[in-house]
Design a protein around this motif. Sequence first.
Motif, PDB file in Angstrom:
ATOM      1  N   ALA A 183      -7.996   7.270   5.933  1.00 12.46           N
ATOM      2  CA  ALA A 183      -6.780   7.200   5.113  1.00 12.46           C
ATOM      3  C   ALA A 183      -7.137   6.773   3.695  1.00 12.46           C
ATOM      4  O   ALA A 183      -8.026   5.948   3.486  1.00 12.46           O
ATOM      5  N   GLU A 184      -6.431   7.350   2.755  1.00 12.28           N
ATOM      6  CA  GLU A 184      -6.620   7.012   1.344  1.00 12.28           C
ATOM      7  C   GLU A 184      -5.336   6.374   0.823  1.00 12.28           C
ATOM      8  O   GLU A 184      -4.261   6.971   0.904  1.00 12.28           O
ATOM      9  N   PHE A 185      -5.454   5.151   0.313  1.00 10.22           N
ATOM     10  CA  PHE A 185      -4.302   4.382  -0.154  1.00 10.22           C
ATOM     11  C   PHE A 185      -4.388   4.132  -1.651  1.00 10.22           C
ATOM     12  O   PHE A 185      -5.465   4.176  -2.248  1.00 10.22           O
ATOM     13  N   LEU A 186      -3.217   3.817  -2.191  1.00 16.70           N
ATOM     14  CA  LEU A 186      -3.137   3.292  -3.544  1.00 16.70           C
ATOM     15  C   LEU A 186      -2.691   1.839  -3.442  1.00 16.70           C
ATOM     16  O   LEU A 186      -1.680   1.532  -2.806  1.00 16.70           O
ATOM     17  N   CYS A 187      -3.486   0.960  -4.037  1.00 22.01           N
ATOM     18  CA  CYS A 187      -3.164  -0.469  -4.057  1.00 22.01           C
ATOM     19  C   CYS A 187      -3.459  -0.985  -5.455  1.00 22.01           C
ATOM     20  O   CYS A 187      -4.565  -0.785  -5.968  1.00 22.01           O
ATOM     21  N   GLN A 188      -2.490  -1.606  -6.074  1.00 22.35           N
ATOM     22  CA  GLN A 188      -2.631  -2.052  -7.470  1.00 22.35           C
ATOM     23  C   GLN A 188      -3.062  -0.881  -8.368  1.00 22.35           C
ATOM     24  O   GLN A 188      -3.873  -1.040  -9.282  1.00 22.35           O
ATOM     25  N   TYR A 203       0.827  -1.207   0.000  1.00 25.09           N
ATOM     26  CA  TYR A 203       0.000   0.000   0.000  1.00 25.09           C
ATOM     27  C   TYR A 203       0.861   1.256   0.000  1.00 25.09           C
ATOM     28  O   TYR A 203       1.868   1.334   0.701  1.00 25.09           O
ATOM     29  N   THR A 204       0.422   2.240  -0.782  1.00 26.50           N
ATOM     30  CA  THR A 204       1.032   3.560  -0.780  1.00 26.50           C
ATOM     31  C   THR A 204       0.029   4.538  -0.179  1.00 26.50           C
ATOM     32  O   THR A 204      -1.111   4.639  -0.659  1.00 26.50           O
ATOM     33  N   LEU A 205       0.421   5.231   0.882  1.00 27.95           N
ATOM     34  CA  LEU A 205      -0.460   6.208   1.513  1.00 27.95           C
ATOM     35  C   LEU A 205      -0.501   7.480   0.675  1.00 27.95           C
ATOM     36  O   LEU A 205       0.526   8.097   0.419  1.00 27.95           O
ATOM     37  N   LEU A 206      -1.694   7.865   0.240  1.00 28.34           N
ATOM     38  CA  LEU A 206      -1.862   9.102  -0.511  1.00 28.34           C
ATOM     39  C   LEU A 206      -2.090  10.280   0.428  1.00 28.34           C
ATOM     40  O   LEU A 206      -1.479  11.330   0.283  1.00 28.34           O
ATOM     41  N   LYS A 207      -3.002  10.092   1.401  1.00 29.48           N
ATOM     42  CA  LYS A 207      -3.272  11.145   2.385  1.00 29.48           C
ATOM     43  C   LYS A 207      -4.116  10.558   3.509  1.00 29.48           C
ATOM     44  O   LYS A 207      -4.694   9.485   3.375  1.00 29.48           O
TER      45      LYS A 207
END
Length: 307
Positions: A136-141, A110-114
């Motif tokens: 929290a808003e993440f980027l996954c795939q 996971y990459t944390l966006l904000k």
Amino acid sequence: MSIELLTFYNVENFYPPDKDSAESYHSGLYNWDDYKYNLKIRKISNVFHFIEEDFGQLPSIIGLAEIGAKSVLEDLTQKNLPLNDYEIIYEQSADSRNLSVALLFDKVKYTLLKYQTLQFQLDEEKEFDTRDILQAEFLCQEKKLHILVLHLPSKRNQDEKKEQRNFIIGKLKEILQKLFDKGEAIVLMGDFNENPDNKVVQELLFDKDGEQILNNPFETLYKQNQFSTYHGKKGVCFDQILFTEKILKEKFTFKNIEAQIYNSPRLRNKDNKNSNYPSRTYSGSRYLSGYSDHFPVILKLFRNHES
């Protein structure tokens, strides 16, 4: 078929050790010292070790409640412990007991966006302390996933905080509606201090047009007399994970999603009389040296290997 785990765990009064300094915050626990604190770190770490043993992996997202300071999370993710590579999201809330929610996540997946903390009060004249909701808003795939972690006001003292709890749930509905309108993938986890069949919890599942957007499999588990904690002598399922099942399956190619209350015998009382109860750290002022008065709850997301 591969599996991904998401977990929520109310870890029961997880404070750093009390110090003699006048500037130091005191937990309110009886004789909460370095020895008991370090044992608690080992106990909670062992819970995740048990999960890894039983499921073959650690959860990639971990929501936590009743965290007394960021230092607790730093100690929980130190080297040689199961969660040593996990990133921390934490903001101290204005709770009167100094307890907050937190998120730990696998930074490889996971990459944390904000992220933000959502704070509430009834009106300008009638303020109340509350543990903030963490969003929290993440980027996954390369796709967005919203995770919300909450710990709603308790039922103590004849449920004197019911008005606060219902007010927060009403505000949460407004936040969810905005995400519903955008078709976002959502996981909402926490200690609701209400059972899944409660009217206000059930209302969270639906959008403004009455269409069900969120799924709550813990309602079925509760009807099967599966409990995440005990309120007095009564089994309850206050700990729940709600999610946008259709959107998660479409966006992240999950084939099936299942829920579980992780009430492993290793986390339960050893005496026969209360063997279904979680082995807690304290009962009032009496130190019991257990894990927590709640069991973790787990979401298991299955996908085919070729996905």
